[in-house]
Design an enzyme around this catalytic site. Structure first.
Site, PDB file in Angstrom:
ATOM      1  N   SER A 188       8.114 -11.573 -34.605  1.00 61.04           N
ATOM      2  CA  SER A 188       8.440 -11.511 -33.174  1.00 61.04           C
ATOM      3  C   SER A 188       7.297 -10.829 -32.454  1.00 61.04           C
ATOM      4  CB  SER A 188       9.732 -10.709 -32.968  1.00 61.04           C
ATOM      5  OG  SER A 188       9.913 -10.352 -31.607  1.00 61.04           O
ATOM      6  N   TYR A 232      14.447  -2.723 -34.572  1.00 61.99           N
ATOM      7  CA  TYR A 232      14.140  -4.154 -34.640  1.00 61.99           C
ATOM      8  C   TYR A 232      12.628  -4.371 -34.686  1.00 61.99           C
ATOM      9  CZ  TYR A 232      13.721  -9.046 -33.252  1.00 61.99           C
ATOM     10  OH  TYR A 232      13.389 -10.376 -33.205  1.00 61.99           O
TER      11      TYR A 232
END
Length: 258
Positions: A152, A165
């Site tokens: 990501s 995350y």
């Protein structure tokens, strides 16, 4: 994204896609099949996997479902044996399962922290452990061999409340660089794709109101990525000549500023 690849450049290849029950995983499984690969789809939600397999088969493709929780190492090993029994050893692994649970660190949502670490780190490693022998055998036989993992932009961006995350995704991006040192010399291509905002169900798991609003505003205000955009990019990474390794691709909506 309109389909850029034509023909069947992935004919003769066996692909494994984890996190395939929806979003990027499902779209990529469909696209790899359209381009000629046999596709094994892995995820926990059996009903959605079965529906995906039926849609691929209805379009003339070859697909099989291996329902599995990738955080269970033994279950992933069993799924790898299933793939071998059904299609032979995999030579294209899209290691895509993940979860995003955003909150301030001071909220101490340690169950959420652990869930992200279990799926985004341990789950990724379990898939690698199960399928690196497949990729090694493919490369030794002179075939293309691909290990592509979904990271990501959070791996490198400093986003408030995304600490755990982002940490898991930074692990994936750096792991890819390190694995290339070992696997690249064996002619196994190792790559990561780092998407920005994609219109998937992932943001639905975010309970923090500020983070939810940030994502909802992006979806409302700009033309965000669609799962098919990421799928086409993954397919291209696997379709280039065997000696070419596109190692890190960041894919952003043109209008996404953060």
């Amino acid at each position: 994204m309109s389909a850029l690849l034509t023909g069947t450049p992935l004919a003769g290849r066996t692909a494994v896609v984890s996190g395939a029950s929806s979003g990027i995983g499902a779209a990529t499984a469909r696209r790899l099949s359209e381009l000629g690969a046999e596709v094994a789809v892995l995820a926990r939600r059996k009903n959605q996997l079965d529906a995906l397999v039926k849609s691929i088969q209805a379009a003339g493709g070859a697909a099989m479902a291996a329902p599995v929780d990738v955080t269970d190492r033994d279950a992933v090993q069993a799924a790898a044996h299933q793939v071998t029994d059904g299609f032979g050893q995999a030579d294209l692994v899209f290691n895509n399962a993940g979860v995003q649970l955003v909150s301030p660190i001071t909220d101490l949502r340690q169950d959420d922290w652990q869930r992200q670490i279990d799926l985004n780190v341990t789950g990724v490693m379990n898939v690698i452990g199960a399928f690196v022998p497949h990729l090694t055998a493919a490369a030794e036989a002179g075939k293309p061999a691909d290990l592509i993992t979904t990271s990501s932009i959070a791996a490198t961006r400093i986003l408030e409340k995304f600490s755990v995350y982002s940490g898991t995704k930074a692990y994936i991006s750096h792991l890819t660089r390190l694995l290339r040192v070992e696997l690249g010399r064996k002619n196994i291509r190792v790559a990561t794709i780092e998407p920005g905002m994609v219109d998937t169900e992932l943001p639905d798991h975010v309970t923090d109101p500020d983070a939810s609003k940030l994502m909802a505003d992006l979806i409302d205000q700009i033309d965000v990525l669609q799962p098919d955009d990421v799928a086409e990019t993954v397919a291209f990474m696997a379709a280039v000549p065997r000696h070419v390794n596109l190692t890190e691709i960041t894919i952003l909506p043109t209008a996404q500023a953060i």
